[in-house]
Design an enzyme around this catalytic site. Structure first.
Site, PDB file in Angstrom:
ATOM      1  N   LYS A  10       1.635  -3.556   6.589  1.00 21.21           N
ATOM      2  CA  LYS A  10       2.500  -3.640   4.761  1.00 21.21           C
ATOM      3  C   LYS A  10       3.725  -4.043   5.257  1.00 21.21           C
ATOM      4  O   LYS A  10       4.356  -4.475   4.259  1.00 21.21           O
ATOM      5  CB  LYS A  10       1.099  -2.672   4.499  1.00 21.21           C
ATOM      6  CG  LYS A  10       0.175  -3.318   4.080  1.00 21.21           C
ATOM      7  CD  LYS A  10       0.093  -4.529   3.922  1.00 21.21           C
ATOM      8  CE  LYS A  10      -1.862  -4.854   3.420  1.00 21.21           C
ATOM      9  NZ  LYS A  10      -1.913  -6.168   2.267  1.00 21.21           N
ATOM     10  N   SER A  59       0.779  -1.196   0.205  1.00 22.11           N
ATOM     11  CA  SER A  59       0.269  -0.115  -0.029  1.00 22.11           C
ATOM     12  C   SER A  59       0.822   1.037  -0.385  1.00 22.11           C
ATOM     13  O   SER A  59       1.917   1.307   0.708  1.00 22.11           O
ATOM     14  CB  SER A  59      -0.834   0.653   1.430  1.00 22.11           C
ATOM     15  OG  SER A  59      -1.053   1.185   1.511  1.00 22.11           O
ATOM     16  N   TYR A  92      -2.345  -0.556  10.274  1.00 21.65           N
ATOM     17  CA  TYR A  92      -2.890  -1.587   9.064  1.00 21.65           C
ATOM     18  C   TYR A  92      -1.503  -1.313   8.128  1.00 21.65           C
ATOM     19  O   TYR A  92      -0.790  -2.081   7.605  1.00 21.65           O
ATOM     20  CB  TYR A  92      -3.972  -1.088   8.367  1.00 21.65           C
ATOM     21  CG  TYR A  92      -3.984  -0.691   7.023  1.00 21.65           C
ATOM     22  CD1 TYR A  92      -3.144  -0.481   6.235  1.00 21.65           C
ATOM     23  CD2 TYR A  92      -4.058  -2.139   6.508  1.00 21.65           C
ATOM     24  CE1 TYR A  92      -3.675   0.036   5.005  1.00 21.65           C
ATOM     25  CE2 TYR A  92      -4.324  -2.321   5.203  1.00 21.65           C
ATOM     26  CZ  TYR A  92      -4.306  -1.618   4.628  1.00 21.65           C
ATOM     27  OH  TYR A  92      -4.182  -1.546   3.084  1.00 21.65           O
TER      28      TYR A  92
HETATM   29  C1  WQD Z   1     -10.102   9.419   0.403  1.00 20.66           C
HETATM   30  C2  WQD Z   1      -9.988  11.438   0.125  1.00 20.66           C
HETATM   31  C3  WQD Z   1     -10.597  11.535   2.712  1.00 20.66           C
HETATM   32  C4  WQD Z   1     -14.265   8.928   3.132  1.00 20.66           C
HETATM   33  C5  WQD Z   1      -7.087   4.527   0.966  1.00 20.66           C
HETATM   34  C6  WQD Z   1      -6.957   2.987   1.536  1.00 20.66           C
HETATM   35  C7  WQD Z   1      -5.478   2.480   2.338  1.00 20.66           C
HETATM   36  C8  WQD Z   1      -4.668   2.659   0.579  1.00 20.66           C
HETATM   37  C9  WQD Z   1      -4.964   4.561   0.418  1.00 20.66           C
HETATM   38  C10 WQD Z   1      -4.624   0.190   0.154  1.00 20.66           C
HETATM   39  C11 WQD Z   1      -9.544  11.436   1.684  1.00 20.66           C
HETATM   40  C12 WQD Z   1     -11.378  11.371   1.873  1.00 20.66           C
HETATM   41  C13 WQD Z   1     -12.814   9.284   2.784  1.00 20.66           C
HETATM   42  C14 WQD Z   1     -15.049   9.990   3.745  1.00 20.66           C
HETATM   43  C15 WQD Z   1     -13.890  11.712   3.318  1.00 20.66           C
HETATM   44  N1  WQD Z   1      -5.427   1.860  -0.174  1.00 20.66           N
HETATM   45  N2  WQD Z   1     -12.783  10.724   2.292  1.00 20.66           N
HETATM   46  N3  WQD Z   1     -15.095  11.424   3.313  1.00 20.66           N
HETATM   47  O1  WQD Z   1      -7.827   7.135   3.881  1.00 20.66           O
HETATM   48  O2  WQD Z   1      -6.599   8.163   1.145  1.00 20.66           O
HETATM   49  O3  WQD Z   1      -6.686   5.691   1.735  1.00 20.66           O
HETATM   50  O4  WQD Z   1      -6.570   4.597  -0.074  1.00 20.66           O
HETATM   51  O5  WQD Z   1      -3.831  -0.488   1.054  1.00 20.66           O
HETATM   52  O6  WQD Z   1      -5.169   1.567   3.276  1.00 20.66           O
HETATM   53  O7  WQD Z   1      -7.567   3.510   3.541  1.00 20.66           O
HETATM   54  O8  WQD Z   1      -9.181   6.659   1.326  1.00 20.66           O
HETATM   55  O9  WQD Z   1     -10.738   6.470   0.550  1.00 20.66           O
HETATM   56  O10 WQD Z   1     -10.585   6.751   3.260  1.00 20.66           O
HETATM   57  O11 WQD Z   1      -9.570   9.110   1.527  1.00 20.66           O
HETATM   58  O12 WQD Z   1     -13.868  13.292   3.145  1.00 20.66           O
HETATM   59  O13 WQD Z   1     -16.402   9.244   4.283  1.00 20.66           O
HETATM   60  O14 WQD Z   1     -11.140  11.384   0.853  1.00 20.66           O
HETATM   61  O15 WQD Z   1     -10.659  12.729   3.740  1.00 20.66           O
HETATM   62  O16 WQD Z   1      -9.196  12.527   1.795  1.00 20.66           O
HETATM   63  P1  WQD Z   1      -7.791   6.779   2.160  1.00 20.66           P
HETATM   64  P2  WQD Z   1     -10.266   7.031   1.722  1.00 20.66           P
END
Ligand code: WQD
Length: 330
Positions: free
Chosen positions: A146, A118, A142
């Site tokens: 990884k 990741s 998490y």
């Molecule tokens: C994306 C953006 C939030 C939810 C993920 C996986 C991580 C890794 C990378 C594989 C951010 C915003 C989100 C919500 C929001 N992948 N958001 N409201 O945190 O980038 O990480 O991809 O391993 O494991 O978790 O993904 O979809 O949670 O957030 O505003 O209800 O959307 O702040 O800017 P993230 P995400």
């Protein structure tokens, strides 16, 4: 007998897309999954062994019975928030489970591994776009599982001759173009499934975690990559290992960043209506911006992403709409 690829977590979201891509590339596949979070239907007519990666004897028997020569290893827990509440659950399954998987693989003389890592191993990147030379600085349990498994693979390479490719995914999203497989939004906390669910069901509004970041529209930027592009990267990584490639880690992203509000705009264009959302304070640990430097994935794997944000949203929207029509109570 033609050799097979063992896909752990093969009944999961990215796993099932990779099983399909491997079959379409003419490879024999055996999926291996506890079905705790996976869906048996997602693997179609691919042989499926229901079991835990920590089950040494079952992994060994599966590798021998299917003449496995390589493993694509997805099986892991991946909820960042849960990992910070129950670290033991994540270290037992993601780390110890992988060590047991590798020991069973060695007993079956399997020494080629593609690992589902990741971009979160970088934590908050110092520089974007992010290349593989950036420091490893995980900011969640998490993400640390990884990073630790990448180190385990390094030492299994030094000591046992295991050759591996750790694929550091950016933000996986989207669904199959025929809307037959995709992400189960039941457990999903990621932006795109949560936003589409808010629009289609209204049973929960989308909370946008902050619009006061130093970005053009104030919301965080991420590299959203279509799950079929991710699957293709795994096929390419297996080809790299089959060609004698050495152990390495490769970022898998599009190289393009999209803000939260840009994603909501794409969903609105596809759905023809806005995503009900509310701006709330920032979420701790969110990097302002992260997207991939694709140089190494292009050069080493001969791979690059073919789909953009609109296709991600179109396929995700079609999948979730189809799912709702099939199971209205979902
Ligand atoms: C994306 C953006 C939030 C939810 C993920 C996986 C991580 C890794 C990378 C594989 C951010 C915003 C989100 C919500 C929001 N992948 N958001 N409201 O945190 O980038 O990480 O991809 O391993 O494991 O978790 O993904 O979809 O949670 O957030 O505003 O209800 O959307 O702040 O800017 P993230 P995400």
């Amino acid at each position: 007998m033609t050799s097979s690829i063992l896909v752990t977590g093969g009944a999961g979201y990215i796993g099932s897309h990779t099983v399909r891509a491997l079959r379409e590339a003419g490879r024999r596949v055996v999926a291996y999954d506890t079905l705790e979070l996976g869906n048996a239907e997602a693997v179609g007519d691919t042989p499926l062994v229901v079991g835990d990666i920590a089950d040494h004897d079952l992994v060994l028997r599966t590798c021998r019975e299917h003449d496995v020569d390589s493993i694509v290893h997805f099986a892991a827990y991946k909820n960042v928030g849960e990992s910070m509440a129950d670290p033991g659950k994540y270290f037992r399954n993601n780390v110890d489970g992988t060590v047991r998987l590798l020991d069973a693989a060695l007993a079956a003389d399997v020494r080629q591994i593609v690992f589902s890592s990741s971009c979160s191993v970088y934590g908050t990147p110092a520089v974007v776009p992010v290349d593989e030379q950036q420091p490893i600085h995980p900011e969640s349990v998490y993400a640390d599982t990884k990073a630790i498994v990448e180190r385990v693979l390094h030492w299994y390479g030094v000591v046992h001759g295991v050759r591996s490719v750790s694929l550091r995914y950016f933000n996986a999203a989207g669904a199959s173009f025929d809307a037959t497989i995709g992400e189960d939004w039941t457990y999903a906390l990621n932006l795109i499934p949560v936003a589409i669910r808010a629009l289609l069901t209204g049973d929960q509004e989308l909370q946008v975690f902050g619009d006061d970041y130093p970005t053009p529209d104030g919301t965080c930027i991420r590299d959203y990559i279509h799950v079929d592009d991710l699957a293709a990267a795994h096929v390419a990584a297996l080809g790299y290992l089959a060609g004698g490639g050495d152990t390495t880690a490769v970022n898998v992203g599009t190289g393009n960043g999209s803000s939260v509000l840009e994603v909501l705009g794409a969903i609105e264009r596809v759905a023809g209506q806005p995503v009900p959302h509310r701006i709330v304070p920032r979420r701790a640990g969110d990097p302002v911006s992260t997207f991939s430097d694709t140089t190494r994935s292009n050069a080493l794997l001969g791979w690059n992403a073919r789909h953009g944000l609109d296709e991600i949203i179109e396929t995700a929207f079609r999948w979730h709409t189809t799912q709702l029509e099939a199971t209205p109570s979902a």
